[in-house]
Design a protein around this motif. Structure first.
Motif, PDB file in Angstrom:
ATOM      1  N   SER A 143      80.954 -23.188  18.202  1.00  0.00           N
ATOM      2  CA  SER A 143      80.045 -22.074  17.987  1.00  0.00           C
ATOM      3  C   SER A 143      79.124 -21.860  19.179  1.00  0.00           C
ATOM      4  O   SER A 143      79.118 -20.789  19.790  1.00  0.00           O
ATOM      5  CB  SER A 143      79.200 -22.301  16.733  1.00  0.00           C
ATOM      6  OG  SER A 143      78.226 -21.280  16.577  1.00  0.00           O
ATOM      7  N   GLU A 208      81.537 -24.180  14.236  1.00  0.00           N
ATOM      8  CA  GLU A 208      81.625 -23.203  13.152  1.00  0.00           C
ATOM      9  C   GLU A 208      82.601 -23.675  12.078  1.00  0.00           C
ATOM     10  O   GLU A 208      83.735 -24.064  12.366  1.00  0.00           O
ATOM     11  CB  GLU A 208      82.099 -21.857  13.711  1.00  0.00           C
ATOM     12  CG  GLU A 208      82.282 -20.767  12.676  1.00  0.00           C
ATOM     13  CD  GLU A 208      80.979 -20.110  12.260  1.00  0.00           C
ATOM     14  OE1 GLU A 208      80.962 -19.460  11.204  1.00  0.00           O
ATOM     15  OE2 GLU A 208      79.974 -20.234  13.006  1.00  0.00           O
ATOM     16  N   ARG A 210      84.475 -22.778   8.130  1.00  0.00           N
ATOM     17  CA  ARG A 210      85.122 -21.605   7.527  1.00  0.00           C
ATOM     18  C   ARG A 210      84.148 -20.768   6.712  1.00  0.00           C
ATOM     19  O   ARG A 210      84.167 -19.538   6.761  1.00  0.00           O
ATOM     20  CB  ARG A 210      86.270 -22.065   6.645  1.00  0.00           C
ATOM     21  CG  ARG A 210      87.052 -20.942   5.968  1.00  0.00           C
ATOM     22  CD  ARG A 210      88.135 -21.537   5.069  1.00  0.00           C
ATOM     23  NE  ARG A 210      89.006 -20.507   4.495  1.00  0.00           N
ATOM     24  CZ  ARG A 210      88.777 -19.867   3.360  1.00  0.00           C
ATOM     25  NH1 ARG A 210      87.672 -20.131   2.670  1.00  0.00           N
ATOM     26  NH2 ARG A 210      89.631 -18.956   2.905  1.00  0.00           N
ATOM     27  N   TYR A 215      81.275 -25.730   4.862  1.00  0.00           N
ATOM     28  CA  TYR A 215      80.115 -26.271   5.571  1.00  0.00           C
ATOM     29  C   TYR A 215      79.436 -27.378   4.760  1.00  0.00           C
ATOM     30  O   TYR A 215      79.107 -28.442   5.284  1.00  0.00           O
ATOM     31  CB  TYR A 215      79.145 -25.123   5.890  1.00  0.00           C
ATOM     32  CG  TYR A 215      77.705 -25.503   6.005  1.00  0.00           C
ATOM     33  CD1 TYR A 215      77.210 -26.107   7.166  1.00  0.00           C
ATOM     34  CD2 TYR A 215      76.819 -25.259   4.953  1.00  0.00           C
ATOM     35  CE1 TYR A 215      75.871 -26.456   7.260  1.00  0.00           C
ATOM     36  CE2 TYR A 215      75.490 -25.600   5.053  1.00  0.00           C
ATOM     37  CZ  TYR A 215      75.012 -26.203   6.199  1.00  0.00           C
ATOM     38  OH  TYR A 215      73.695 -26.553   6.290  1.00  0.00           O
ATOM     39  N   ASN A 241      72.098 -18.409  10.652  1.00  0.00           N
ATOM     40  CA  ASN A 241      73.184 -19.351  10.410  1.00  0.00           C
ATOM     41  C   ASN A 241      72.709 -20.595   9.675  1.00  0.00           C
ATOM     42  O   ASN A 241      71.539 -20.959   9.724  1.00  0.00           O
ATOM     43  CB  ASN A 241      73.860 -19.745  11.725  1.00  0.00           C
ATOM     44  CG  ASN A 241      72.905 -20.322  12.747  1.00  0.00           C
ATOM     45  OD1 ASN A 241      71.880 -19.720  13.061  1.00  0.00           O
ATOM     46  ND2 ASN A 241      73.227 -21.492  13.279  1.00  0.00           N
ATOM     47  N   TYR A 256      77.115 -28.843  12.198  1.00  0.00           N
ATOM     48  CA  TYR A 256      77.985 -27.958  11.440  1.00  0.00           C
ATOM     49  C   TYR A 256      77.182 -26.704  11.122  1.00  0.00           C
ATOM     50  O   TYR A 256      76.022 -26.783  10.696  1.00  0.00           O
ATOM     51  CB  TYR A 256      78.413 -28.600  10.121  1.00  0.00           C
ATOM     52  CG  TYR A 256      79.548 -29.584  10.214  1.00  0.00           C
ATOM     53  CD1 TYR A 256      80.543 -29.475  11.180  1.00  0.00           C
ATOM     54  CD2 TYR A 256      79.656 -30.627   9.299  1.00  0.00           C
ATOM     55  CE1 TYR A 256      81.587 -30.374  11.245  1.00  0.00           C
ATOM     56  CE2 TYR A 256      80.700 -31.536   9.338  1.00  0.00           C
ATOM     57  CZ  TYR A 256      81.669 -31.408  10.316  1.00  0.00           C
ATOM     58  OH  TYR A 256      82.711 -32.301  10.368  1.00  0.00           O
ATOM     59  N   THR A 258      77.691 -22.163   9.967  1.00  0.00           N
ATOM     60  CA  THR A 258      78.572 -21.060   9.606  1.00  0.00           C
ATOM     61  C   THR A 258      77.740 -19.790   9.487  1.00  0.00           C
ATOM     62  O   THR A 258      76.517 -19.830   9.374  1.00  0.00           O
ATOM     63  CB  THR A 258      79.340 -21.344   8.293  1.00  0.00           C
ATOM     64  OG1 THR A 258      80.443 -20.446   8.188  1.00  0.00           O
ATOM     65  CG2 THR A 258      78.457 -21.221   7.073  1.00  0.00           C
ATOM     66  N   GLU A 259      78.433 -18.647   9.537  1.00  0.00           N
ATOM     67  CA  GLU A 259      77.830 -17.329   9.347  1.00  0.00           C
ATOM     68  C   GLU A 259      76.784 -16.974  10.405  1.00  0.00           C
ATOM     69  O   GLU A 259      75.789 -16.315  10.117  1.00  0.00           O
ATOM     70  CB  GLU A 259      77.231 -17.203   7.935  1.00  0.00           C
ATOM     71  CG  GLU A 259      78.268 -17.362   6.839  1.00  0.00           C
ATOM     72  CD  GLU A 259      77.731 -17.101   5.449  1.00  0.00           C
ATOM     73  OE1 GLU A 259      76.496 -17.017   5.277  1.00  0.00           O
ATOM     74  OE2 GLU A 259      78.551 -16.969   4.515  1.00  0.00           O
TER      75      GLU A 259
END
Length: 312
Positions: A143, A208, A210, A215, A241, A256, A258-259
């Motif tokens: 990421s 990143e 899924r 996460y 995020n 870790y 995501t988003e």
């Protein structure tokens, strides 16, 4: 929006004394896949990423950040960037040439203003990757990377002037001043951030996942294994995020997430977030409080590799 020569973040390369322990952690626990290995080097891919690898580990007597690698659109862009940097007096480590690492390609290396080795490359072979399935709690891709700098304004100016990075948002504290600058090289909110630290070092590397479920499952796997979680789980304001920060076996902070927010660059205006307000650090309020001891965990050790190019 500017016509940038740099397109995205490719990989982060680390040197460590206990190579076997580091390799074991990143493959069996963190969820990366070894794709090539030789003579104290291992190249680790994220299953959902077309990049040949997202982390390279190298065995060395001293811990250091070997380099940060970015992609460019074409060989012509690589040449143009190298010429621009050389003309501006930036110290090149190598001239543009065919790369000898996994996936090949065409690129060059240089020192940034703080002495980190940066690589820019194009025409790297695309790795056969796959869709990460529901509940599969392994990294989809790299990421972003965050670096520590005693003078974030100077570091910001270097990346803006020479590499066309743009400021997305900033974090400040009423007493400590500016704490972090989120920088982008594409519509992703940040591919890099610059944190204010007592010395030049790696702050953290982020991967990143899924989605939210994956996460949280990954976060839980690390916790059950006894991995030290520095901060999380929570959701940032800047970038919107999620975050769970852990320490790898050599004390590097890894995340870790995501988003991460995707921006309309033509319409975006940077915001300044006061982190003395808890909701600006963690919208959910689920993470452990962010205080001085948590911040110090990501200062990391002084980087011994400044203005010294890695051997490979």
């Amino acid at each position: 929006m500017t016509d940038r020569l740099i397109t995205h973040l490719r990989h982060v390369d680390l040197a460590v004394p206990d190579f076997d322990k580091q390799r074991e952690f990143y493959t069996t626990l963190w969820g990366l896949t070894p794709v090539a290995e030789e003579n104290g080097l291992v190249f680790l891919a994220a299953e959902g990423s077309p990049e040949q690898y997202v982390v390279r580990l190298r065995k060395d007597a001293e811990k250091r950040l070997d380099l940060i690698s970015y992609g460019a659109g074409s060989r012509e862009d690589v040449d143009a960037l190298a010429q621009r940097l050389g003309t501006a007096g930036v110290q090149l480590v190598s001239e543009p040439d065919v790369l000898q690492t996994a996936g090949g390609g065409y690129g060059f290396r240089f020192f940034d203003v703080d002495g980190r080795t940066i690589e820019v490359s194009a025409d790297v072979a695309t790795r056969q990757h796959r869709r990460i399935e529901e509940r599969e709690a392994i990294p989809v891709r790299l990421s972003h990377v965050v670096i520590n700098s005693p003078d974030p304004n100077r570091t910001q100016a270097f990346y803006e002037q020479h590499l066309d990075f743009a400021l997305s948002d900033s974090l400040i504290h009423p007493y400590a001043g500016e704490l972090m600058k989120f920088m982008r090289c594409n519509p992703q909110h940040h591919s890099m951030a610059i944190a204010k630290g007592p010395h030049v070092s790696l702050h953290h590397v982020s991967f990143e996942m899924r989605g939210l479920d994956e996460y949280m499952r990954g976060t839980g796997r690390l916790l059950r294994a006894g991995t030290r979680m520095v901060w999380g789980p929570g959701r940032h304001m800047a970038g919107d995020n999620t975050f769970s920060y852990f320490l790898d076996p050599h004390g590097n902070t890894i995340e870790y997430t995501t988003e991460l927010e995707e921006l309309d660059e033509d319409a975006w205006h940077p915001s300044v977030y006061d982190v003395s307000k808890p909701e600006n650090q963690d919208q959910w309020g689920t993470a452990n409080p962010f205080e001085e001891l948590v911040a110090k965990e990501s200062f990391n050790d002084v980087d011994r590799g400044l203005f010294v190019a890695p051997p490979v």
